[in-house]
Design an enzyme around this catalytic site. Structure first.
Site, PDB file in Angstrom:
ATOM      1  N   ASN A  74       0.883  -1.157   0.000  1.00  0.00           N
ATOM      2  CA  ASN A  74       0.000   0.000   0.000  1.00  0.00           C
ATOM      3  C   ASN A  74       0.925   1.211   0.000  1.00  0.00           C
ATOM      4  OD1 ASN A  74      -1.653   2.124   0.814  1.00  0.00           O
ATOM      5  ND2 ASN A  74      -1.882   1.380   2.911  1.00  0.00           N
ATOM      6  N   LYS A 101       0.186   4.222   0.337  1.00  0.00           N
ATOM      7  CA  LYS A 101      -0.364   5.314   1.156  1.00  0.00           C
ATOM      8  C   LYS A 101      -0.285   6.635   0.371  1.00  0.00           C
ATOM      9  CE  LYS A 101       0.704   2.695   5.235  1.00  0.00           C
ATOM     10  NZ  LYS A 101       1.084   2.618   6.630  1.00  0.00           N
ATOM     11  N   HIS A 134      -8.444  -0.052   5.921  1.00  0.00           N
ATOM     12  CA  HIS A 134      -7.069   0.085   6.423  1.00  0.00           C
ATOM     13  C   HIS A 134      -7.109   0.831   7.757  1.00  0.00           C
ATOM     14  CE1 HIS A 134      -2.992   1.636   6.901  1.00  0.00           C
ATOM     15  NE2 HIS A 134      -2.642   0.528   6.252  1.00  0.00           N
ATOM     16  N   GLU A 187      -5.509   3.211   8.951  1.00  0.00           N
ATOM     17  CA  GLU A 187      -5.519   4.679   8.891  1.00  0.00           C
ATOM     18  C   GLU A 187      -6.894   5.222   8.495  1.00  0.00           C
ATOM     19  OE1 GLU A 187      -2.011   4.991   6.423  1.00  0.00           O
ATOM     20  OE2 GLU A 187      -0.895   4.068   8.063  1.00  0.00           O
ATOM     21  N   GLU A 218      -3.684  -6.595  10.135  1.00  0.00           N
ATOM     22  CA  GLU A 218      -2.692  -5.567  10.431  1.00  0.00           C
ATOM     23  C   GLU A 218      -2.975  -4.973  11.805  1.00  0.00           C
ATOM     24  OE1 GLU A 218      -0.910  -3.830   6.649  1.00  0.00           O
ATOM     25  OE2 GLU A 218      -2.879  -2.939   6.795  1.00  0.00           O
ATOM     26  N   GLY A 262       3.296   1.218  10.650  1.00  0.00           N
ATOM     27  CA  GLY A 262       3.867   2.539  10.362  1.00  0.00           C
ATOM     28  C   GLY A 262       4.992   2.956  11.294  1.00  0.00           C
ATOM     29  N   SER A 271       4.855  -3.226   9.861  1.00  0.00           N
ATOM     30  CA  SER A 271       6.313  -3.205  10.075  1.00  0.00           C
ATOM     31  C   SER A 271       7.019  -4.450   9.564  1.00  0.00           C
ATOM     32  CB  SER A 271       6.635  -2.965  11.556  1.00  0.00           C
ATOM     33  OG  SER A 271       6.195  -1.690  11.963  1.00  0.00           O
TER      34      SER A 271
HETATM   35  P1  PGA Z   1       4.212  -0.545   7.376  1.00  0.00           P
HETATM   36  O1  PGA Z   1       2.743  -0.322   6.833  1.00  0.00           O
HETATM   37  O2  PGA Z   1       4.766  -1.781   6.719  1.00  0.00           O
HETATM   38  O3  PGA Z   1       4.956   0.683   6.967  1.00  0.00           O
HETATM   39  O4  PGA Z   1       4.119  -0.713   8.870  1.00  0.00           O
HETATM   40  C1  PGA Z   1       1.849  -1.402   6.754  1.00  0.00           C
HETATM   41  C2  PGA Z   1       0.491  -0.950   6.299  1.00  0.00           C
HETATM   42  O5  PGA Z   1       0.006   0.088   6.745  1.00  0.00           O
HETATM   43  O6  PGA Z   1      -0.137  -1.631   5.487  1.00  0.00           O
END
Ligand code: PGA
Length: 264
Positions: free
Chosen positions: A10, A12, A97, A99, A171, A177, A218
């Site tokens: 993703n 983002k 997601h 976020e 997730e 993040g 992560s």
């Molecule tokens: P990240 O993001 O690997 O940077 O932790 C994962 C995600 O939000 O799908």
């Protein structure tokens, strides 16, 4: 039938159209030798870059959208509809997601409407679920995941699974993040077991088995092979570590042999 490894990113809100084109082109070249019978590779760029991404992705990379309004048209300022996503060449729609749920306050009911609309319009529906740090601390992770599965897939026709159109990404909110802490593989394996159980409750055991469940949060070069080595993990959904095509490709090359050994 042998299972495929699912691996995607993703993007983002991180890449312009030009940057997305470079990223996809590079990723395509770097993974050209990997058989798509073994791997399903997908990229979810920003809305504005979907069309360009779809143009340069070729058959080997599925392009998706990060969000979608459930309505086709109308008075929904700032929203993007399924018809618009179809028009720009998206094949997958991500829903829920972390976020979206936590910064933009989306609810399970909204995710459900988006899942149904995405499927009805012929998109693969990737539903993201995950417990918050507080839910984890209270020992309520499995309950939270079960709730998100049951509400997210309420009223969804199980036959979409037979067409490979329903995917799930686990997730954990606390793992995602900058500042996120990667989940331990054993922890992930236990959660995936519970997610599979919740899917079986909704769709029946046989169909639930066919839904790919990916882990995200992560993921990096070091933990990726461990996360794929055991448990019921069908793939990885990666943010930061995948945003350089070279690094993304190196993770894929590390995990693919590990996955194949597990699936033997
Ligand atoms: P990240 O993001 O690997 O940077 O932790 C994962 C995600 O939000 O799908």
């Amino acid at each position: 039938m042998k299972k495929k490894l699912y691996v995607g990113t993703n993007n983002k809100m991180t890449m312009t159209i030009a940057e997305t084109k470079n990223f996809i082109t590079e990723l395509r070249e770097l993974t050209a030798d990997i058989s798509r019978d073994e791997m399903r590779l997908f990229v979810i760029p920003s809305y504005t870059a979907i069309s360009a991404a779809a143009d340069c992705a070729g058959d080997g990379i599925t392009i998706g959208a990060q969000n979608m309004c459930w309505e086709e048209r109308g008075q929904f300022t700032g929203e993007i509809s399924p018809l618009m996503l179809e028009e720009v060449g998206a094949a997958l729609v991500m829903t829920g997601h972390s976020e979206r749920r936590h910064i933009f306050r989306e609810t399970d009911e909204e995710e459900n409407k988006k899942v149904i609309s995405a499927l009805t319009h012929g998109f693969i529906s990737l539903l993201c679920i995950g417990e918050t740090g507080e839910e984890k601390a209270r020992g309520e992770s499995d309950e939270a995941l079960r709730r998100q599965i049951i509400k997210g897939f309420l009223g969804v026709n199980p036959s979409y699974i037979d067409r490979g159109m329903i995917w799930v990404a686990y997730e954990p909110v606390w793992a995602i993040g900058v500042g996120g802490k990667p989940a331990e593989p054993e922890y992930v394996f236990r959660r995936h077991e519970k997610i599979r159980e919740a899917l079986a409750f909704v769709f029946g055991i046989e169909r639930a088995e066919k839904v790919p469940i990916l882990y995200g949060g992560s993921v990096n070069n070091e933990n990726a092979p461990k996360l794929i080595a055991g448990g019921d993990v069908d793939g990885l959904f990666i943010g930061r570590s995948a945003w350089r095509a070279e690094n993304f490709s190196s993770i894929i090359r590390e995990v693919l042999p590990v996955f194949k050994v597990k699936e033997k």
